[in-house]
Design an enzyme around this catalytic site. Structure first.
Site, PDB file in Angstrom:
ATOM      1  N   ASN A   1      85.743 -42.093  99.479  1.00 21.64           N
ATOM      2  CA  ASN A   1      84.293 -42.101  99.642  1.00 21.64           C
ATOM      3  C   ASN A   1      83.863 -43.457 100.202  1.00 21.64           C
ATOM      4  OD1 ASN A   1      81.593 -41.328  99.420  1.00 21.64           O
ATOM      5  ND2 ASN A   1      81.708 -40.849  97.235  1.00 21.64           N
ATOM      6  N   PHE A   2      82.597 -43.565 100.567  1.00 23.63           N
ATOM      7  CA  PHE A   2      81.974 -44.818 101.012  1.00 23.63           C
ATOM      8  C   PHE A   2      82.629 -45.410 102.258  1.00 23.63           C
ATOM      9  CE2 PHE A   2      81.344 -44.635  96.282  1.00 23.63           C
ATOM     10  CZ  PHE A   2      80.009 -44.259  96.329  1.00 23.63           C
ATOM     11  N   LEU A   3      83.140 -44.538 103.134  1.00 23.44           N
ATOM     12  CA  LEU A   3      83.623 -44.993 104.436  1.00 23.44           C
ATOM     13  C   LEU A   3      82.410 -45.452 105.247  1.00 23.44           C
ATOM     14  CD1 LEU A   3      85.530 -45.273 106.874  1.00 23.44           C
ATOM     15  CD2 LEU A   3      85.255 -42.802 107.249  1.00 23.44           C
TER      16      LEU A   3
ATOM     17  N   THR B   1      84.509 -35.594 101.196  1.00 18.47           N
ATOM     18  CA  THR B   1      83.445 -34.790 101.802  1.00 18.47           C
ATOM     19  C   THR B   1      82.886 -35.564 102.987  1.00 18.47           C
ATOM     20  OG1 THR B   1      81.796 -35.794 100.334  1.00 18.47           O
ATOM     21  CG2 THR B   1      82.725 -33.688  99.634  1.00 18.47           C
TER      22      THR B   1
ATOM     23  N   LEU C   1      80.530 -37.823  94.708  1.00 21.30           N
ATOM     24  CA  LEU C   1      79.285 -38.606  94.674  1.00 21.30           C
ATOM     25  C   LEU C   1      78.828 -39.020  96.073  1.00 21.30           C
ATOM     26  CD1 LEU C   1      80.474 -40.810  91.708  1.00 21.30           C
ATOM     27  CD2 LEU C   1      78.956 -38.815  91.600  1.00 21.30           C
TER      28      LEU C   1
HETATM   29  S1  MYA Z   1      81.875 -39.490 104.379  1.00 15.38           S
HETATM   30  C1  MYA Z   1      80.654 -40.706 104.791  1.00 15.38           C
HETATM   31  C2  MYA Z   1      81.000 -41.369 106.080  1.00 15.38           C
HETATM   32  N1  MYA Z   1      80.114 -42.470 106.367  1.00 15.38           N
HETATM   33  C3  MYA Z   1      79.031 -42.404 107.140  1.00 15.38           C
HETATM   34  O1  MYA Z   1      78.705 -41.364 107.693  1.00 15.38           O
HETATM   35  C4  MYA Z   1      78.214 -43.683 107.257  1.00 15.38           C
HETATM   36  C5  MYA Z   1      77.645 -43.908 108.630  1.00 15.38           C
HETATM   37  N2  MYA Z   1      78.682 -43.842 109.648  1.00 15.38           N
HETATM   38  C6  MYA Z   1      79.661 -44.764 109.808  1.00 15.38           C
HETATM   39  O2  MYA Z   1      79.750 -45.752 109.095  1.00 15.38           O
HETATM   40  C7  MYA Z   1      80.652 -44.505 110.920  1.00 15.38           C
HETATM   41  O3  MYA Z   1      80.087 -43.614 111.863  1.00 15.38           O
HETATM   42  C8  MYA Z   1      81.995 -43.937 110.398  1.00 15.38           C
HETATM   43  C9  MYA Z   1      82.915 -43.576 111.583  1.00 15.38           C
HETATM   44  C10 MYA Z   1      82.712 -44.999 109.560  1.00 15.38           C
HETATM   45  C11 MYA Z   1      81.797 -42.672 109.570  1.00 15.38           C
HETATM   46  N3  MYA Z   1      85.240 -38.907 107.803  1.00 15.38           N
HETATM   47  O4  MYA Z   1      85.685 -45.733 114.205  1.00 15.38           O
HETATM   48  P1  MYA Z   1      85.356 -44.552 115.042  1.00 15.38           P
HETATM   49  C12 MYA Z   1      86.477 -39.806 112.705  1.00 15.38           C
HETATM   50  C13 MYA Z   1      86.434 -38.879 108.424  1.00 15.38           C
HETATM   51  O5  MYA Z   1      85.380 -44.781 116.516  1.00 15.38           O
HETATM   52  P2  MYA Z   1      82.692 -44.640 113.962  1.00 15.38           P
HETATM   53  C14 MYA Z   1      83.067 -40.391 103.473  1.00 15.38           C
HETATM   54  O6  MYA Z   1      82.869 -41.505 103.081  1.00 15.38           O
HETATM   55  C15 MYA Z   1      86.101 -39.140 114.002  1.00 15.38           C
HETATM   56  O7  MYA Z   1      86.231 -37.721 113.863  1.00 15.38           O
HETATM   57  N4  MYA Z   1      86.623 -39.137 109.713  1.00 15.38           N
HETATM   58  O8  MYA Z   1      83.960 -43.884 114.624  1.00 15.38           O
HETATM   59  C16 MYA Z   1      84.406 -39.706 103.230  1.00 15.38           C
HETATM   60  C17 MYA Z   1      87.097 -39.751 114.954  1.00 15.38           C
HETATM   61  O9  MYA Z   1      88.387 -39.175 114.781  1.00 15.38           O
HETATM   62  P3  MYA Z   1      88.880 -38.047 115.825  1.00 15.38           P
HETATM   63  C18 MYA Z   1      85.536 -39.446 110.437  1.00 15.38           C
HETATM   64  O10 MYA Z   1      81.537 -43.742 114.145  1.00 15.38           O
HETATM   65  C19 MYA Z   1      85.424 -40.315 104.173  1.00 15.38           C
HETATM   66  C20 MYA Z   1      87.185 -41.182 114.437  1.00 15.38           C
HETATM   67  O11 MYA Z   1      86.742 -41.144 113.047  1.00 15.38           O
HETATM   68  C21 MYA Z   1      84.264 -39.496 109.870  1.00 15.38           C
HETATM   69  O12 MYA Z   1      82.576 -46.030 114.430  1.00 15.38           O
HETATM   70  C22 MYA Z   1      86.742 -39.611 104.180  1.00 15.38           C
HETATM   71  C23 MYA Z   1      86.259 -42.101 115.211  1.00 15.38           C
HETATM   72  O13 MYA Z   1      86.389 -43.386 114.674  1.00 15.38           O
HETATM   73  C24 MYA Z   1      84.138 -39.210 108.503  1.00 15.38           C
HETATM   74  N5  MYA Z   1      82.950 -39.219 107.867  1.00 15.38           N
HETATM   75  O14 MYA Z   1      83.058 -44.681 112.398  1.00 15.38           O
HETATM   76  C25 MYA Z   1      87.731 -40.240 105.125  1.00 15.38           C
HETATM   77  N6  MYA Z   1      83.380 -39.845 110.820  1.00 15.38           N
HETATM   78  O15 MYA Z   1      88.939 -38.694 117.169  1.00 15.38           O
HETATM   79  C26 MYA Z   1      89.035 -39.477 105.228  1.00 15.38           C
HETATM   80  C27 MYA Z   1      84.085 -39.994 111.945  1.00 15.38           C
HETATM   81  O16 MYA Z   1      90.213 -37.571 115.340  1.00 15.38           O
HETATM   82  C28 MYA Z   1      89.908 -39.673 104.020  1.00 15.38           C
HETATM   83  N7  MYA Z   1      85.383 -39.753 111.729  1.00 15.38           N
HETATM   84  O17 MYA Z   1      87.849 -36.963 115.767  1.00 15.38           O
HETATM   85  C29 MYA Z   1      91.230 -38.990 104.173  1.00 15.38           C
HETATM   86  C30 MYA Z   1      92.147 -39.156 102.951  1.00 15.38           C
HETATM   87  C31 MYA Z   1      92.790 -40.553 102.917  1.00 15.38           C
HETATM   88  C32 MYA Z   1      93.622 -40.777 101.651  1.00 15.38           C
HETATM   89  C33 MYA Z   1      94.902 -39.978 101.657  1.00 15.38           C
HETATM   90  C34 MYA Z   1      95.757 -40.297 100.395  1.00 15.38           C
HETATM   91  C35 MYA Z   1      96.981 -39.484 100.349  1.00 15.38           C
HETATM   92  O1  JJ1 Z   2      67.932 -34.604 102.814  1.00 16.37           O
HETATM   93  C1  JJ1 Z   2      68.204 -33.873 103.745  1.00 16.37           C
HETATM   94  N1  JJ1 Z   2      67.277 -33.259 104.464  1.00 16.37           N
HETATM   95  C2  JJ1 Z   2      65.866 -33.296 104.098  1.00 16.37           C
HETATM   96  C3  JJ1 Z   2      65.089 -34.285 104.918  1.00 16.37           C
HETATM   97  C4  JJ1 Z   2      65.021 -33.909 106.375  1.00 16.37           C
HETATM   98  C5  JJ1 Z   2      64.369 -34.960 107.178  1.00 16.37           C
HETATM   99  C6  JJ1 Z   2      64.547 -34.669 108.621  1.00 16.37           C
HETATM  100  N2  JJ1 Z   2      65.906 -34.633 109.045  1.00 16.37           N
HETATM  101  C7  JJ1 Z   2      65.330 -31.884 104.168  1.00 16.37           C
HETATM  102  N3  JJ1 Z   2      64.103 -31.706 103.697  1.00 16.37           N
HETATM  103  C8  JJ1 Z   2      63.474 -30.427 103.574  1.00 16.37           C
HETATM  104  C9  JJ1 Z   2      63.124 -30.234 102.116  1.00 16.37           C
HETATM  105  C10 JJ1 Z   2      62.263 -29.006 101.867  1.00 16.37           C
HETATM  106  C11 JJ1 Z   2      61.616 -29.131 100.501  1.00 16.37           C
HETATM  107  C12 JJ1 Z   2      60.765 -27.933 100.204  1.00 16.37           C
HETATM  108  C13 JJ1 Z   2      61.555 -26.654 100.331  1.00 16.37           C
HETATM  109  C14 JJ1 Z   2      62.241 -26.552 101.672  1.00 16.37           C
HETATM  110  C15 JJ1 Z   2      63.081 -27.750 101.953  1.00 16.37           C
HETATM  111  O2  JJ1 Z   2      66.006 -30.962 104.566  1.00 16.37           O
HETATM  112  C16 JJ1 Z   2      69.643 -33.599 104.130  1.00 16.37           C
HETATM  113  C17 JJ1 Z   2      70.236 -32.502 103.302  1.00 16.37           C
HETATM  114  O3  JJ1 Z   2      69.531 -31.338 103.472  1.00 16.37           O
HETATM  115  N4  JJ1 Z   2      70.407 -34.798 103.929  1.00 16.37           N
HETATM  116  C18 JJ1 Z   2      71.078 -35.379 104.918  1.00 16.37           C
HETATM  117  O4  JJ1 Z   2      71.089 -34.932 106.053  1.00 16.37           O
HETATM  118  C19 JJ1 Z   2      71.853 -36.595 104.533  1.00 16.37           C
HETATM  119  C20 JJ1 Z   2      73.295 -36.475 104.926  1.00 16.37           C
HETATM  120  C21 JJ1 Z   2      74.004 -35.293 104.340  1.00 16.37           C
HETATM  121  C22 JJ1 Z   2      75.486 -35.348 104.578  1.00 16.37           C
HETATM  122  C23 JJ1 Z   2      76.127 -36.244 103.568  1.00 16.37           C
HETATM  123  C24 JJ1 Z   2      77.439 -36.794 103.902  1.00 16.37           C
HETATM  124  C25 JJ1 Z   2      78.132 -37.410 102.911  1.00 16.37           C
HETATM  125  C26 JJ1 Z   2      78.724 -38.336 102.209  1.00 16.37           C
HETATM  126  C27 JJ1 Z   2      80.130 -38.185 101.772  1.00 16.37           C
HETATM  127  O5  JJ1 Z   2      80.360 -38.900 100.624  1.00 16.37           O
END
Ligand code: MYA
Ligand code: JJ1
Length: 388
Positions: free
Chosen positions: A136-138, A172, A388
């Site tokens: 988590n928290f990538l 997730t 979470l």
């Molecule tokens: S999910 C929450 C992820 N965080 C965010 O969304 C926060 C905002 N975004 C960012 O910080 C960046 O956009 C991140 C990507 C860091 C997400 N999970 O470095 P890049 C792939 C997995 O150029 P950036 C959470 O925390 C993408 O498909 N992969 O991209 C769970 C591409 O690969 P490919 C992801 O945008 C994390 C590559 O990365 C995700 O600068 C679980 C591009 O890299 C994502 N959410 O950075 C991680 N987003 O070309 C996996 C993009 O193949 C864990 N990518 O499509 C796996 C298990 C490991 C442990 C194993 C133990 C055995």
């Molecule tokens: O919160 C979310 N959506 C809201 C706000 C939308 C704002 C415009 N984009 C939403 N609101 C409607 C509520 C309404 C209340 C009355 C009844 C009808 C509905 O839909 C969304 C989830 O729906 N959240 C996000 O998009 C945040 C990211 C979700 C992906 C999380 C990834 C994960 C982390 C892994 O650890």
């Protein structure tokens, strides 16, 4: 299409529905002596750091990185704002490894610019309990996006998980990757509809006025279930039994023991809230509900800076109807000043979402396993795991 994920031991698109592939680990473990001993290479301006979340200073740095750079909705109106207490709780469960809390710093300034974490968990997949990491928290700083840093972070956490002789993970994401074990829908229950509309989280429905909307979402002032009270330490054995019995029916669910329940479910102010129903006559614990606290920053609103959201966690009903139990959860969340109560369509949640006036959101959450294949995707209702 997925240059990185195609190289990883995860369910691949080409294998979907291939019934000659069996369920279980995709790759066998390798001897620990064959696990790479040195960290992966980073671009030369950056260095690895292990983040001790027990340190006030490090926890602040992680908090600020996430506060400014973590997950946003598709229109960039809201950004998750996990609290410091929440991060410490999420990252310090029983048996945690500090080495799995991984940061990247700029060498010159020492500024924290990226982060990824794992925590250990026992997850049951069908009949097998598997030791896993929950990842988590990538997060990569906004200014360093699209430079392929994320794959390096993922490989490094994988290496450090392997060093503890653990070979599977659960995670997730809001984005689609190869390949989800299930896709869940977010649902939202307005508690403070006026604020939600004012900040653009929701809209006034067709033919609805503000006062009709406020009335629609009114809740009773007090909970309905006799014996409904906050969970206490003495409830841990009973809650563990309730939860274990309940989670046994799902295809994928955590294997919680009493230590896990004490950590993950005993109430912690502004982090996790749990309630039990104690039968007034027998004093048995018959039902249980819980939610965690995850505020979001409201980006660019004149009047409000934070949305206070509760997220449904684990709920078990054996005597109190689930509908009434969850309505009581909404009442206590409203009393505690939450603006919205969120839930996924996992477990039995579909049985209360519509009736309790939750509406579907615009977000989905995809669940994944690393190095573990399922023959077919699950229905969200077959999933007993909330991350979470
Ligand atoms: S999910 C929450 C992820 N965080 C965010 O969304 C926060 C905002 N975004 C960012 O910080 C960046 O956009 C991140 C990507 C860091 C997400 N999970 O470095 P890049 C792939 C997995 O150029 P950036 C959470 O925390 C993408 O498909 N992969 O991209 C769970 C591409 O690969 P490919 C992801 O945008 C994390 C590559 O990365 C995700 O600068 C679980 C591009 O890299 C994502 N959410 O950075 C991680 N987003 O070309 C996996 C993009 O193949 C864990 N990518 O499509 C796996 C298990 C490991 C442990 C194993 C133990 C055995
Ligand atoms: O919160 C979310 N959506 C809201 C706000 C939308 C704002 C415009 N984009 C939403 N609101 C409607 C509520 C309404 C209340 C009355 C009844 C009808 C509905 O839909 C969304 C989830 O729906 N959240 C996000 O998009 C945040 C990211 C979700 C992906 C999380 C990834 C994960 C982390 C892994 O650890």
């Amino acid at each position: 299409k997925h240059k990185f994920w195609e190289t990883q031991p995860v369910g691949q698109y080409k294998d979907l529905g291939n019934s000659s592939l069996s369920e279980g680990p995709i790759e066998a473990p390798t001897p620990l002596s064959e696990v790479k001993q040195e960290p992966y290479n980073l671009p030369s301006q950056y260095e690895w750091t292990t983040c001790d979340m027990g340190s006030e200073e490090t926890c602040n740095e992680v908090y600020n990185l996430l506060k400014n750079n973590y997950v946003e909705d598709d229109e960039n109106m809201f950004r998750f704002n996990y609290s410091k207490e929440f991060l410490r709780w999420a990252l310090h469960p029983p048996g945690y490894y500090t080495s799995w809390h991984i940061g990247v710093r700029a060498k010159a300034s020492k500024k924290l610019v990226a982060f990824i974490t794992g925590v250990p968990a026992r997850i049951r997949v069908r009949n097998e309990v598997v030791k896993m990491a929950e990842v988590n928290f990538l997060c990569v700083h906004k200014k360093l996006r699209s430079k392929r840093l994320a794959p390096v972070l993922i490989k490094e956490v994988t290496r450090r998980v392997h060093l503890e002789n653990i070979w599977q993970a659960a995670y997730t994401a809001g984005v689609v990757l190869p390949t989800p074990i299930t896709t869940c829908q977010y649902w939202h229950r307005s508690l403070n509809p006026k604020k939600l509309i004012d900040v653009g989280f929701s809209r006034l429905g067709a033919r609805m006025t503000m006062s009709r909307t406020i009335k629609l979402y009114k809740l009773s002032d007090s909970t309905a279930s006799p014996g409904f009270r906050k969970m206490e330490l003495r409830d841990v054995p009973a809650v563990t039994r309730l939860l274990r019995d309940y989670l046994a029916q799902f295809a994928v669910a955590p294997d919680f023991d009493e230590n896990d329940v004490e950590h993950w479910l005993l109430p912690t102010e502004n982090v996790v809230d749990s309630y039990v129903v104690e039968s007034p006559d027998s004093h048995d614990i018959t039902d249980f509900c819980s939610f965690y606290t995850l505020p979001s920053s409201i980006l660019g609103n004149q009047n409000y800076s934070t949305l206070k959201a509760a997220y449904s966690y684990y709920n078990v009903s054996t005597k109190t109807p689930l509908l009434q139990l969850m309505n009581d959860a909404l009442i206590v969340a409203k009393q505690k000043d939450y603006d919205v109560f969120n839930a996924l369509d996992v477990m039995h949640n579909e049985t209360f979402l519509k009736e309790l006036k939750f509406g579907p959101g615009d977000g989905q959450l995809h669940y994944y396993l690393y190095n573990y294949r399922l023959r077919d995707a699950l229905k969200a209702s077959e999933l007993g795991l909330v991350l979470l």
